[in-house]
Design a protein around this motif. Structure first.
Motif, PDB file in Angstrom:
ATOM      1  N   PHE A  53      11.739  40.584  43.105  1.00 34.72           N
ATOM      2  CA  PHE A  53      10.514  40.828  43.808  1.00 34.72           C
ATOM      3  C   PHE A  53      10.595  40.230  45.446  1.00 34.72           C
ATOM      4  CE2 PHE A  53       8.312  39.686  39.524  1.00 34.72           C
ATOM      5  CZ  PHE A  53       8.364  41.039  39.223  1.00 34.72           C
ATOM      6  N   ASP A  54      11.990  40.141  45.804  1.00 36.03           N
ATOM      7  CA  ASP A  54      12.131  39.921  47.173  1.00 36.03           C
ATOM      8  C   ASP A  54      11.784  41.194  47.927  1.00 36.03           C
ATOM      9  OD1 ASP A  54      13.039  37.201  46.890  1.00 36.03           O
ATOM     10  OD2 ASP A  54      15.051  37.532  47.035  1.00 36.03           O
ATOM     11  N   ILE A  55      11.511  41.147  49.191  1.00 42.21           N
ATOM     12  CA  ILE A  55      11.467  42.479  50.008  1.00 42.21           C
ATOM     13  C   ILE A  55      12.796  42.400  50.840  1.00 42.21           C
ATOM     14  CG2 ILE A  55      10.050  43.463  51.641  1.00 42.21           C
ATOM     15  CD1 ILE A  55       7.468  41.918  50.722  1.00 42.21           C
ATOM     16  N   VAL A  70      12.410  44.461  45.485  1.00 39.42           N
ATOM     17  CA  VAL A  70      13.398  44.352  44.554  1.00 39.42           C
ATOM     18  C   VAL A  70      12.479  44.354  43.101  1.00 39.42           C
ATOM     19  CG1 VAL A  70      15.154  43.230  43.377  1.00 39.42           C
ATOM     20  CG2 VAL A  70      15.393  43.964  46.091  1.00 39.42           C
ATOM     21  N   ILE A  71      12.888  45.453  42.240  1.00 38.35           N
ATOM     22  CA  ILE A  71      12.122  45.268  41.017  1.00 38.35           C
ATOM     23  C   ILE A  71      13.137  45.010  40.002  1.00 38.35           C
ATOM     24  CG2 ILE A  71      10.775  46.422  39.290  1.00 38.35           C
ATOM     25  CD1 ILE A  71       9.146  45.733  41.888  1.00 38.35           C
ATOM     26  N   MET A  93       5.012  40.193  35.026  1.00 36.52           N
ATOM     27  CA  MET A  93       3.683  40.264  35.981  1.00 36.52           C
ATOM     28  C   MET A  93       3.948  40.472  37.413  1.00 36.52           C
ATOM     29  SD  MET A  93       1.842  39.819  33.617  1.00 36.52           S
ATOM     30  CE  MET A  93       0.087  40.115  34.361  1.00 36.52           C
ATOM     31  N   GLU A  94       3.160  41.374  38.112  1.00 29.08           N
ATOM     32  CA  GLU A  94       3.410  41.520  39.480  1.00 29.08           C
ATOM     33  C   GLU A  94       2.061  41.187  40.272  1.00 29.08           C
ATOM     34  OE1 GLU A  94       6.011  45.548  39.823  1.00 29.08           O
ATOM     35  OE2 GLU A  94       4.643  45.747  38.376  1.00 29.08           O
ATOM     36  N   TYR A 130      20.380  47.580  43.184  1.00 24.20           N
ATOM     37  CA  TYR A 130      19.102  47.094  43.003  1.00 24.20           C
ATOM     38  C   TYR A 130      18.235  48.277  42.975  1.00 24.20           C
ATOM     39  CZ  TYR A 130      21.044  42.851  45.086  1.00 24.20           C
ATOM     40  OH  TYR A 130      21.786  41.745  45.476  1.00 24.20           O
ATOM     41  N   PHE A 131      17.082  47.922  41.994  1.00 25.95           N
ATOM     42  CA  PHE A 131      16.101  48.994  41.996  1.00 25.95           C
ATOM     43  C   PHE A 131      14.892  48.467  42.563  1.00 25.95           C
ATOM     44  CE2 PHE A 131      12.573  51.237  40.055  1.00 25.95           C
ATOM     45  CZ  PHE A 131      12.964  52.496  39.448  1.00 25.95           C
TER      46      PHE A 131
END
Length: 172
Positions: A53-55, A70-71, A93-94, A130-131
């Protein structure tokens, strides 16, 4: 003379910090809306480890610079089913998508269904890769179209919006 030396040292330090640790960047595009908006000015940093979850900011072979979230991390299997993220079969959760889902997909899926197997021709994300997905899922060019991002392509992690001032915030 002493003041001149201090001034020179300060200038060198500013260039080192700006060039190697904290890099300013302007957001160009809408793929990260509502969280990052067109014209936001952000600070990226290169030193810390990348987590889910980092950008991140990265460069692809097409010469363009991208900003995405980052997913999936190396060795993981990603699945989207019924607008829900699963990592290695476990629901994640997002919360950063709450506003987007309310506005753009109140009665339908905001993120199309997929698995890493169908998109990448491999079940798990490769080592050192990373995806990534844009937060504006319906209008984002991301790993669903160009594949994974190798760690060598990562320029840095977004840590702060500093302009416009009314949007100034630390990014977690």
């Amino acid at each position: 003379m002493n003041g001149l030396i201090m001034c020179a040292i300060s200038i060198v330090l500013v260039f080192i910090i700006r060039g190697f640790l904290f890099i300013p960047l302007s957001i160009d595009g809408i793929s990260m809306e509502k969280n990052l908006k067109q014209g936001d000015h952000v600070i990226t940093e290169k030193m810390s480890e990348i987590h889910r979850f980092d950008i991140i900011v990265f460069h692809l072979d097409d010469g363009k610079t991208y900003v995405k979230r980052v997913i999936g991390l190396p060795g993981e299997e990603i699945t989207y089913k019924k607008d829900q993220l699963y990592v290695n079969g476990k629901k994640r959760m997002e919360s950063f998508l709450t506003e987007n889902k309310k506005e753009h997909a109140p009665t339908s899926n905001y993120t199309n269904e997929f698995t890493t197997s169908t998109l990448l021709s491999t079940k798990k994300i490769p080592k050192n890769c990373y995806f990534v997905l844009g937060d504006n899922r319906r209008l984002s060019k991301d790993s669903r179209s160009f594949g994974v991002v190798h760690q060598n392509q990562v320029f840095g992690k977004v840590v702060m919006i500093y302009y416009p001032f009314d949007r100034m915030q630390i990014i977690k």
